[in-house]
Design a protein around this motif. Sequence first.
Motif, PDB file in Angstrom:
ATOM      1  N   ALA A   1       1.570 -36.541 -44.266  1.00 48.89           N
ATOM      2  CA  ALA A   1       1.435 -37.056 -42.890  1.00 48.89           C
ATOM      3  C   ALA A   1       2.416 -36.340 -41.983  1.00 48.89           C
ATOM      4  N   ARG A   2       2.008 -36.127 -40.736  1.00 49.04           N
ATOM      5  CA  ARG A   2       2.837 -35.400 -39.783  1.00 49.04           C
ATOM      6  C   ARG A   2       4.054 -36.234 -39.389  1.00 49.04           C
ATOM      7  N   GLY A   3       5.217 -35.660 -39.560  1.00 48.45           N
ATOM      8  CA  GLY A   3       6.436 -36.318 -39.117  1.00 48.45           C
ATOM      9  C   GLY A   3       7.043 -37.281 -40.110  1.00 48.45           C
ATOM     10  N   LEU A   4       6.376 -37.511 -41.252  1.00 47.57           N
ATOM     11  CA  LEU A   4       6.911 -38.438 -42.259  1.00 47.57           C
ATOM     12  C   LEU A   4       7.286 -37.675 -43.518  1.00 47.57           C
ATOM     13  N   THR A   5       8.450 -37.934 -44.043  1.00 48.90           N
ATOM     14  CA  THR A   5       8.891 -37.304 -45.282  1.00 48.90           C
ATOM     15  C   THR A   5       8.551 -38.195 -46.467  1.00 48.90           C
ATOM     16  N   VAL A   6       8.498 -37.575 -47.618  1.00 54.13           N
ATOM     17  CA  VAL A   6       8.281 -38.341 -48.850  1.00 54.13           C
ATOM     18  C   VAL A   6       9.382 -39.389 -49.007  1.00 54.13           C
ATOM     19  N   GLU A   7      10.614 -39.010 -48.707  1.00 60.44           N
ATOM     20  CA  GLU A   7      11.736 -39.931 -48.862  1.00 60.44           C
ATOM     21  C   GLU A   7      11.602 -41.144 -47.953  1.00 60.44           C
ATOM     22  N   SER A   8      11.155 -40.924 -46.721  1.00 56.75           N
ATOM     23  CA  SER A   8      11.039 -42.059 -45.796  1.00 56.75           C
ATOM     24  C   SER A   8       9.946 -43.021 -46.233  1.00 56.75           C
ATOM     25  N   LEU A   9       8.822 -42.489 -46.693  1.00 57.82           N
ATOM     26  CA  LEU A   9       7.742 -43.350 -47.189  1.00 57.82           C
ATOM     27  C   LEU A   9       8.173 -44.083 -48.461  1.00 57.82           C
ATOM     28  N   ALA A  10       8.793 -43.347 -49.368  1.00 60.75           N
ATOM     29  CA  ALA A  10       9.241 -43.974 -50.609  1.00 60.75           C
ATOM     30  C   ALA A  10      10.275 -45.055 -50.336  1.00 60.75           C
ATOM     31  N   GLY A  11      11.118 -44.842 -49.335  1.00 64.72           N
ATOM     32  CA  GLY A  11      12.121 -45.845 -49.002  1.00 64.72           C
ATOM     33  C   GLY A  11      11.496 -47.149 -48.560  1.00 64.72           C
ATOM     34  N   VAL A  12      10.439 -47.090 -47.740  1.00 61.49           N
ATOM     35  CA  VAL A  12       9.750 -48.309 -47.298  1.00 61.49           C
ATOM     36  C   VAL A  12       9.071 -49.002 -48.469  1.00 61.49           C
ATOM     37  N   LEU A  13       8.370 -48.215 -49.300  1.00 61.18           N
ATOM     38  CA  LEU A  13       7.685 -48.796 -50.458  1.00 61.18           C
ATOM     39  C   LEU A  13       8.683 -49.463 -51.414  1.00 61.18           C
ATOM     40  N   ALA A  14       9.798 -48.792 -51.669  1.00 58.75           N
ATOM     41  CA  ALA A  14      10.801 -49.336 -52.586  1.00 58.75           C
ATOM     42  C   ALA A  14      11.434 -50.598 -52.028  1.00 58.75           C
ATOM     43  N   GLU A  15      11.684 -50.615 -50.728  1.00 58.92           N
ATOM     44  CA  GLU A  15      12.280 -51.792 -50.101  1.00 58.92           C
ATOM     45  C   GLU A  15      11.351 -52.994 -50.204  1.00 58.92           C
ATOM     46  N   CYS A  16      10.069 -52.788 -49.960  1.00 60.26           N
ATOM     47  CA  CYS A  16       9.104 -53.892 -50.057  1.00 60.26           C
ATOM     48  C   CYS A  16       8.960 -54.384 -51.499  1.00 60.26           C
ATOM     49  N   ALA A  17       8.989 -53.459 -52.450  1.00 56.82           N
ATOM     50  CA  ALA A  17       8.903 -53.847 -53.859  1.00 56.82           C
ATOM     51  C   ALA A  17      10.087 -54.717 -54.254  1.00 56.82           C
ATOM     52  N   ALA A  18      11.290 -54.311 -53.820  1.00 59.71           N
ATOM     53  CA  ALA A  18      12.485 -55.080 -54.157  1.00 59.71           C
ATOM     54  C   ALA A  18      12.444 -56.462 -53.531  1.00 59.71           C
ATOM     55  N   GLU A  19      11.970 -56.567 -52.288  1.00 57.49           N
ATOM     56  CA  GLU A  19      11.883 -57.864 -51.609  1.00 57.49           C
ATOM     57  C   GLU A  19      10.921 -58.806 -52.324  1.00 57.49           C
ATOM     58  N   ALA A  20       9.764 -58.279 -52.730  1.00 57.35           N
ATOM     59  CA  ALA A  20       8.718 -59.118 -53.302  1.00 57.35           C
ATOM     60  C   ALA A  20       8.912 -59.367 -54.795  1.00 57.35           C
ATOM     61  N   GLY A  21       9.702 -58.536 -55.466  1.00 59.76           N
ATOM     62  CA  GLY A  21       9.841 -58.667 -56.909  1.00 59.76           C
ATOM     63  C   GLY A  21       8.567 -58.297 -57.641  1.00 59.76           C
ATOM     64  N   LYS A  22       7.803 -57.356 -57.068  1.00 63.01           N
ATOM     65  CA  LYS A  22       6.569 -56.878 -57.670  1.00 63.01           C
ATOM     66  C   LYS A  22       6.606 -55.350 -57.708  1.00 63.01           C
ATOM     67  N   PRO A  23       5.995 -54.745 -58.719  1.00 62.58           N
ATOM     68  CA  PRO A  23       6.075 -53.291 -58.828  1.00 62.58           C
ATOM     69  C   PRO A  23       5.209 -52.578 -57.791  1.00 62.58           C
ATOM     70  N   VAL A  24       5.750 -51.494 -57.277  1.00 60.08           N
ATOM     71  CA  VAL A  24       5.036 -50.607 -56.368  1.00 60.08           C
ATOM     72  C   VAL A  24       5.234 -49.197 -56.890  1.00 60.08           C
ATOM     73  N   VAL A  25       4.136 -48.438 -57.001  1.00 62.35           N
ATOM     74  CA  VAL A  25       4.216 -47.046 -57.423  1.00 62.35           C
ATOM     75  C   VAL A  25       3.504 -46.197 -56.387  1.00 62.35           C
ATOM     76  N   ALA A  26       3.910 -44.944 -56.297  1.00 63.39           N
ATOM     77  CA  ALA A  26       3.334 -44.067 -55.275  1.00 63.39           C
ATOM     78  C   ALA A  26       2.901 -42.748 -55.889  1.00 63.39           C
ATOM     79  N   ALA A  27       1.820 -42.203 -55.350  1.00 59.80           N
ATOM     80  CA  ALA A  27       1.356 -40.873 -55.719  1.00 59.80           C
ATOM     81  C   ALA A  27       1.228 -40.055 -54.446  1.00 59.80           C
ATOM     82  N   PHE A  28       1.998 -38.981 -54.349  1.00 59.22           N
ATOM     83  CA  PHE A  28       1.946 -38.100 -53.191  1.00 59.22           C
ATOM     84  C   PHE A  28       1.153 -36.854 -53.580  1.00 59.22           C
TER      85      PHE A  28
END
Length: 895
Positions: free
Chosen positions: A563-590
Amino acid sequence: MVDQPGVGIYPEYWEADVVLRDGGTAHLRPIRPQDADALQAFHAGQSQASIYMRFFSFKPKLSGKEVRRFTEVDHINRVAFVITIGGEIMGIGRYDRLDDPTEAEVAFNISDAHQGRGIGSILLEHLAVAARENGIRRFTAEVLPDNRKMLMVFADAGYDLKRQFDDGVVSVEFNIDPTEKSRAVMESREHRAEARSVRDLLWPSSVAVIGASRKWGTVGYQLLEHIIEGGFKGPVYAVNPEAFELAGMVSFGKLSEIPGPVQLAIIAVPYEEVPKVVDDCAAVGVKGIVVATAGFADDGERGLVRQHELVRGARANGMRVIGPESLGILNTHPEVSLNASMAPTMPPRGSLGLFSQSAAVGVAVYAAASRRRLGLSSFLSAGNRADVSGNDAMQYWEDDADTSAVGLYLESIGNPRKFSRLARRLSRSKPVIVAKSDVTGLSLPPGHEVRTTQAPSAAVDAMMRQAGVIRVETIEQLMDIAQIASSQALPKGPGVAVYSNSVALAKVVADSAGPFGLDVNRLVTDLDLDAGMSLALPALKASLRESLADDSVHAVVAALLPARGLTVESLAGVLAECAAEAGKPVVAAFTGILDPSVHVEGMVGAEGKPVLPCYSNAGAAVAALGAIVRYAQWRDRDQGLFVEPEGCDVDGTRDRLSAMLAGVTGEKIRKLDAGAAAALLSGYGIDAVPTLGFGTADEAVQAAETVGWPVVLKTTDPALRHRLDLGGVRLDIQDAESLRQNVAQMRRALEPYGSPSLEVQAMAPVGQACTFRAMEDPLLGPVVSFGLAGDAVNLLDDWAHRVPPLSAADLHDVIRSPRASRKLFGYQGLPAVDVQALEDIAARLAKLKDDHPGIALVEFNPVLAGPSGATILGADVWIGNAAQRTDSARRAMRG
């Protein structure tokens, strides 16, 4: 067998290396006449109080008669074991058979200097096993009331103890047959001792590198450099007789010159120098050694001899061995910070414990973990695995608070029965991921006794599934799953939400999820990731929070295109933060990222935020998540208790089997006749419809009158006895005349097959034909198999296998696991069979096989399962020499 001239013969396996309570090792063996001087020295070193406790009086010296009596035993009516360290006796345990041949008096004497190391309990375990082999069932002992330590040895052993106080002496007696409690006590002690021994290796107070070199690129140079640069918190010593200074510090010519104690020694000297170094380590009290040197089991037969001598010498002097040809060990805990390995840098601290068998594969395992930025708690490269094994590592990781998931790469499993027991226990609290190179069966590492497995190759994988192990084929698959297991909460179910900024990619991911046991119940494709970081990331976070709050969503797979303007790290950071909040696993494929500088595989996250398991393709992410979901379902399932069927006569069956085994030696097995087999099986409530052989037609009629009309006529030929189509079986014969005709016709039909003998059997109710097998595998121990008789097992190999003891869940699964088992549950309009009756047969057969290793093979074929009950029509039993199982009622180290 070991023959002591003029004394007697004892089984070779009575000798064993053992791990003591404090993690040290020792050697246990039967006493010898040559121990006379050592026994006298042991006695002289004891305190007056200890001598009084043992002999009820003070003896400053043993008489010659007493020494001969104590050292010259027949290994049958009188047995004595000694435990030695460095050849010096540290403890003695003995039994003497009493007038009642099933009873023996037992006594112990433990060195004052080695009290509290668990020597008494180990001696008791080994004495009990030897006594049971010699027909003894009960131990008695007389103990002074002040001898509390000895009384505690008996009280804590898990036996049903009876005490009586009379004339100032406490008399104790107990049955020595293993009980559920005594096994639990032994396993608990074994766990504590082996975990402690590995902890001493991974948490050393000091380290010496022997063979340290100033020559860049050598193993000794790199090991020393890595320990120093890794920031090890304790003293580090370099040992090289040819160098005064190494790595900026003083080098010592030999171990004995080091001013402080050395707990761990890293050995990197030529193989011909290793024995001398091991002796030096023993002399200064080193607790463990890591041998990086090659030239042992990797060097053929002569290398095997060197390896056996290395391990024997180390264990006899109280040391554990990692290697030879080990890549080394790592512990990332900040209080230790130990990088005693060939890894150039200390990996990031994490919660994954890794074990690898060979040095070459160890490099690949470490590289895969490093490439994915996987944080490790500890890492062990066992090399030739001459001593410390994956089983030892699992014992340690079970208690290690820093380890939340375990990964093992195994080229062999030296003690699968113990592996099954330990993995089943460890998997209840931590995921165990195993990659095994030899998927076709079991093998032993170089330098171990060669044995050939009898169990089907599928039994190995079945054993792992039964133990909750996540079984994979490759290192990459291991790391794929480890990323989730070591960083994410376990999913509570199979429900998955798929996120993607591509509709087509989302559908592909959703379609691929089903075969891995995932249920996609939410598809989110309206992601506008091109809106810029200030808009896209908050919108993604809000959507994720909404999905993860849904009770039907147990995990999220995010398959994202660049995606334009978004880094892998920034997307992964949001996904990881939501996973930690919910206590449910989140995995990503770039996917679709072509820039090689962008890290898209492994643990990724924004700075200061949790990390996320990321993959370069969605298929790997889905497969890894599916494996974790299946593991979580196994862990959440009520496994039930180990089933103990009613009406099992363990003692009576053991006595009958012992009589049958008289004269059976070596590896030969013998098939029991029908009467003997029936007598053995009846002790466990297993009854087969009897068959009677005959010679003449008149004898056939007489046999039919005995078993009852109508009857079945069949041949005894193993290839034909179940083949109605080949004329080996004739059913529903109603009377004598018909039987005579069928006998004549069958004999004519079977002439091309050599005219095998015939037998009759009472006609049983119709039902679905099934088959059971139970065998004693030299490595796995008992294996129970079930399938539907006929082509399903004969042509398609459609068996289900389990390793006893079996839980209620195991019994449920073993009957339902064959692909053809659908026929048991109302297939094509037929009535469902009595599955509980089949489970009962499986439970009794598993218990029989688990209790009696001398039963080499049992086969029930066919077993007719009807709507009410199941009938065993054919029961064959083979018996053989009851060789010691790899996981028995006594603690002993393999190798």
